[in-house]
Design a protein around this motif. Sequence first.
Motif, PDB file in Angstrom:
ATOM      1  N   ALA A  51      28.339   0.274  84.150  1.00 45.56           N
ATOM      2  CA  ALA A  51      28.076  -0.561  82.777  1.00 45.56           C
ATOM      3  C   ALA A  51      26.535  -0.880  82.928  1.00 45.56           C
ATOM      4  CB  ALA A  51      28.586  -1.767  83.000  1.00 45.56           C
ATOM      5  N   VAL A  67      27.642 -11.215  82.667  1.00 46.60           N
ATOM      6  CA  VAL A  67      28.695 -10.803  83.810  1.00 46.60           C
ATOM      7  C   VAL A  67      29.157 -11.996  84.546  1.00 46.60           C
ATOM      8  CG1 VAL A  67      29.170  -9.136  85.526  1.00 46.60           C
ATOM      9  CG2 VAL A  67      27.636  -8.509  83.520  1.00 46.60           C
ATOM     10  N   LEU A  96      32.697  -0.249  76.332  1.00 50.15           N
ATOM     11  CA  LEU A  96      31.642  -0.905  76.382  1.00 50.15           C
ATOM     12  C   LEU A  96      30.602  -0.117  75.496  1.00 50.15           C
ATOM     13  CD1 LEU A  96      30.997  -1.939  79.969  1.00 50.15           C
ATOM     14  CD2 LEU A  96      31.722  -3.412  78.374  1.00 50.15           C
ATOM     15  N   PHE A 123      24.621  -1.828  79.250  1.00 51.06           N
ATOM     16  CA  PHE A 123      25.224  -3.053  79.134  1.00 51.06           C
ATOM     17  C   PHE A 123      24.228  -4.360  79.236  1.00 51.06           C
ATOM     18  CE2 PHE A 123      27.840  -6.879  80.120  1.00 51.06           C
ATOM     19  CZ  PHE A 123      28.519  -7.035  78.924  1.00 51.06           C
ATOM     20  N   PRO A 180      30.888  -3.192  72.605  1.00 50.56           N
ATOM     21  CA  PRO A 180      30.332  -4.080  73.806  1.00 50.56           C
ATOM     22  C   PRO A 180      30.310  -5.682  73.466  1.00 50.56           C
ATOM     23  CG  PRO A 180      28.342  -3.416  72.348  1.00 50.56           C
ATOM     24  CD  PRO A 180      29.730  -2.603  71.541  1.00 50.56           C
ATOM     25  N   PHE A 216      32.205  -0.162  88.862  1.00 51.50           N
ATOM     26  CA  PHE A 216      32.104  -0.425  87.304  1.00 51.50           C
ATOM     27  C   PHE A 216      30.780  -0.950  86.942  1.00 51.50           C
ATOM     28  CE2 PHE A 216      32.794  -3.015  83.754  1.00 51.50           C
ATOM     29  CZ  PHE A 216      33.648  -2.054  82.833  1.00 51.50           C
ATOM     30  N   MET A 217      30.369  -2.029  87.667  1.00 50.48           N
ATOM     31  CA  MET A 217      28.969  -2.684  87.408  1.00 50.48           C
ATOM     32  C   MET A 217      27.788  -1.490  87.382  1.00 50.48           C
ATOM     33  SD  MET A 217      29.359  -5.885  86.810  1.00 50.48           S
ATOM     34  CE  MET A 217      31.014  -5.676  86.186  1.00 50.48           C
ATOM     35  N   CYS A 235      34.827  -9.652  85.452  1.00 47.62           N
ATOM     36  CA  CYS A 235      35.460  -8.392  85.987  1.00 47.62           C
ATOM     37  C   CYS A 235      35.830  -8.774  87.435  1.00 47.62           C
ATOM     38  CB  CYS A 235      34.208  -7.382  86.080  1.00 47.62           C
ATOM     39  SG  CYS A 235      34.576  -5.828  86.980  1.00 47.62           S
ATOM     40  N   LEU A 249      35.315   0.713  80.582  1.00 50.09           N
ATOM     41  CA  LEU A 249      33.813   1.397  80.491  1.00 50.09           C
ATOM     42  C   LEU A 249      33.430   1.957  79.278  1.00 50.09           C
ATOM     43  CD1 LEU A 249      31.319   1.808  82.276  1.00 50.09           C
ATOM     44  CD2 LEU A 249      32.130   3.520  83.194  1.00 50.09           C
ATOM     45  N   LEU A 305      31.512  -9.912  80.164  1.00 53.78           N
ATOM     46  CA  LEU A 305      32.299  -9.235  80.914  1.00 53.78           C
ATOM     47  C   LEU A 305      32.596 -10.151  81.843  1.00 53.78           C
ATOM     48  CD1 LEU A 305      33.546  -6.599  81.476  1.00 53.78           C
ATOM     49  CD2 LEU A 305      31.594  -6.009  82.726  1.00 53.78           C
ATOM     50  N   LEU A 340      21.872  -6.283  85.632  1.00 54.19           N
ATOM     51  CA  LEU A 340      22.726  -7.056  84.990  1.00 54.19           C
ATOM     52  C   LEU A 340      22.337  -8.613  84.833  1.00 54.19           C
ATOM     53  CD1 LEU A 340      25.933  -5.108  85.822  1.00 54.19           C
ATOM     54  CD2 LEU A 340      24.812  -4.975  83.784  1.00 54.19           C
TER      55      LEU A 340
END
Length: 159
Positions: free
Chosen positions: A85, A94, A59, A90, A63, A81-82, A69, A56, A67, A117
């Motif tokens: 982010a 993903v 990022l 971010f 960046p 985490f998402m 994950c 994190l 990603l 995201l």
Amino acid sequence: MDESATQAPPPRIRVLLLDDDHFMLELLTDMLADLDGADSARAFEVRTESDARRALASLALDPPGLLICDLSMPDMDGIEFMQAAAAAGFGGGVMLLSGMDSGVRKAAERLARAHGLNVLGAFKKPISAAELQAALAPLRGLEALGHENLYNLSPLSEK
């Protein structure tokens, strides 16, 4: 002078792999390297991380464009985490990976999308090479469209 000779190669897609399983990190790194082998130039610059908090922090500093994950990790799971982010802004692509059942993966995918995201999908671990290649096809296709910034993979704006 031939223009194609003076053109710089397309930028590589920077990838951050986040998983607490070191074997999975090695497997994904190798799979991305195999995809590179199909191209004349390396397409991916891969960085691995097994600690979600360190990932994190990275990022914001450096960046990635993509990603990948895991959802099930100690200390901070993939969903937390998402959320973090997304809160940090971010903007890359993903991919979520998990050994959990499809209902959990779909719920995590919907939640990540709800946070804004750019989710390419949620896949069962271990992901196959064919699934990985198919999931990355839209990102790799941006090069053909002349997209100059593969570090920010938000949708192209209409002009």
